[in-house]
Design a protein around this motif. Structure first.
Motif, PDB file in Angstrom:
ATOM      1  N   GLU A  20       0.824  -1.207   0.000  1.00 45.74           N
ATOM      2  CA  GLU A  20       0.000   0.000   0.000  1.00 45.74           C
ATOM      3  C   GLU A  20       0.864   1.265   0.000  1.00 45.74           C
ATOM      4  OE1 GLU A  20      -2.857  -0.066   3.131  1.00 45.74           O
ATOM      5  OE2 GLU A  20      -3.841  -1.907   2.424  1.00 45.74           O
ATOM      6  N   ALA A  23       2.204   1.768  -3.466  1.00 42.32           N
ATOM      7  CA  ALA A  23       1.190   2.307  -4.377  1.00 42.32           C
ATOM      8  C   ALA A  23       1.021   3.810  -4.167  1.00 42.32           C
ATOM      9  CB  ALA A  23      -0.139   1.590  -4.160  1.00 42.32           C
ATOM     10  N   MET A  27       1.484   6.828  -6.935  1.00 43.77           N
ATOM     11  CA  MET A  27       0.418   7.790  -7.226  1.00 43.77           C
ATOM     12  C   MET A  27       0.916   9.222  -7.067  1.00 43.77           C
ATOM     13  SD  MET A  27      -2.983   5.904  -5.644  1.00 43.77           S
ATOM     14  CE  MET A  27      -4.007   7.343  -5.909  1.00 43.77           C
ATOM     15  N   GLY A  55      -7.239   4.556  -4.672  1.00 38.92           N
ATOM     16  CA  GLY A  55      -6.503   3.342  -5.008  1.00 38.92           C
ATOM     17  C   GLY A  55      -6.865   2.187  -4.102  1.00 38.92           C
ATOM     18  N   ILE A  85      -7.859   3.526  -9.341  1.00 40.03           N
ATOM     19  CA  ILE A  85      -6.605   2.862  -9.704  1.00 40.03           C
ATOM     20  C   ILE A  85      -6.485   1.598  -8.857  1.00 40.03           C
ATOM     21  CG2 ILE A  85      -4.118   3.113  -9.979  1.00 40.03           C
ATOM     22  CD1 ILE A  85      -4.471   6.116  -9.917  1.00 40.03           C
ATOM     23  N   PHE A  87      -4.293  -1.945  -7.898  1.00 33.03           N
ATOM     24  CA  PHE A  87      -2.951  -2.529  -7.901  1.00 33.03           C
ATOM     25  C   PHE A  87      -3.026  -3.972  -7.408  1.00 33.03           C
ATOM     26  CE2 PHE A  87      -2.718   1.983  -6.913  1.00 33.03           C
ATOM     27  CZ  PHE A  87      -1.727   2.461  -7.747  1.00 33.03           C
TER      28      PHE A  87
END
Length: 305
Positions: A20, A23, A27, A55, A85, A87
């Motif tokens: 996390e 990610a 971003m 996300g 988004i 992931f």
């Protein structure tokens, strides 16, 4: 438009918390300057939040299917235009890619070193061009939690003390004549209610301190009411909307196996021990036999001139 900064430095991914945080780094690199991950918070379906994007991060070996994306869309506030988004460290089912195309969801896969690969057109547009300019919030410091190292002992552990106090609270009411004044059966039911309420809240606080993610799933209800004077045979009352079919996670593909071998070989070359690589693969959901095969193939790959 000024040139974008260099991509984020490699970051070894060995837990869902690191996935996390990784990610959120990407971003911010794509232009969402206020992107923030909060590992350990309640699982509302959103893992990374920014003013113009949301996300969700999956740390699993199974393929992501259409239902996961449907829940992600449902977690976005009604009327919001934030870019979605997604992931994952694995891959996406064909139905998931088709659904993402329909809803404009950007799909990315990440490797064990944190590198990102776009999967669909929406992700490729984000990956190669900066995000639209979004005004940052008035006080970023209020949105970003303090680093764990700078937080005091009480700030990090107050949930444990509060949870322990709630677990013990019902025992203090035993023998309280002012609280238990009714018949024995009523007093027993009252004590059981207090016990369950305090223990549920106390367990929740302790679990939140140690990073447990809790999710409450709800199913939508549809009410069908027959109009007066019609011959409709449908009775009034709530009926459950059928769930969408679940995508079964396929067995790891040869390409997926080769990717794991290449990443494991890279970790071994950087000095990581085989047992540490084995732990990373285990956390990713890779089976025992497959982990051994991946590490052996990685060793052979490193010995090849």
């Amino acid at each position: 438009m000024p040139p974008r900064a260099v991509p984020p430095q490699p970051m070894q991914i060995s837990s869902w918390q690191q996935a996390e945080l990784n990610a959120a780094r990407w971003m911010r690199h794509w232009g969402y300057a206020d992107a923030t991950a909060r590992p350990g918070g309640p699982d509302s379906g959103i893992d990374v939040r920014a003013a113009g994007a949301l996300g969700q991060v999956k740390y699993q070996a199974a393929s992501v299917g259409r239902p996961e994306l449907q829940r992600f869309v449902g977690a976005r506030s009604r009327g919001s235009s934030a870019q979605l988004i997604f992931f994952t460290g694995s891959d996406y089912a064909a139905t998931a890619v088709s659904y993402a195309q329909e809803w404009g969801i950007a799909l990315f896969t990440y490797r064990l070193d944190g590198a990102m690969t776009p999967v669909n057109d929406a992700a490729r547009r984000i990956h190669r061009s900066p995000a639209p300019a979004v005004a940052p919030p008035a006080s970023p410091a209020a949105r970003n939690p303090a680093p764990a190292a700078s937080r005091s002992f009480w700030d990090r552990n107050w949930r444990v003390f509060a949870g322990a106090a709630l677990l013990m609270a019902p025992l203090r009411t035993i023998g309280d004549e002012e609280m238990y004044t009714g018949p024995l059966a009523v007093d027993v039911l009252k004590f059981i209610g207090i016990l369950l309420a305090c223990w549920a809240l106390g367990a929740f606080l302790i679990a939140a301190r140690f990073g447990a993610r809790l999710s409450l799933g709800t199913r939508p209800l549809r009410v069908v009411v027959s109009r007066p004077g019609t011959d409709s045979a449908t009775a009034a009352g709530p009926t459950r909307v059928p769930r969408p079919p679940r995508d079964r996670a396929p067995a790891p593909s040869p390409a997926r196996q080769d990717g794991l071998v290449a990443e494991a070989a890279g970790l071994l070359r950087t000095g990581s021990k085989p047992h540490h690589v084995d732990k990373i693969l285990k956390d990713r959901g890779v089976g025992f036999m497959e982990r051994g095969s991946v590490i052996n193939e990685a060793k052979k790959l490193n010995k090849t001139p």
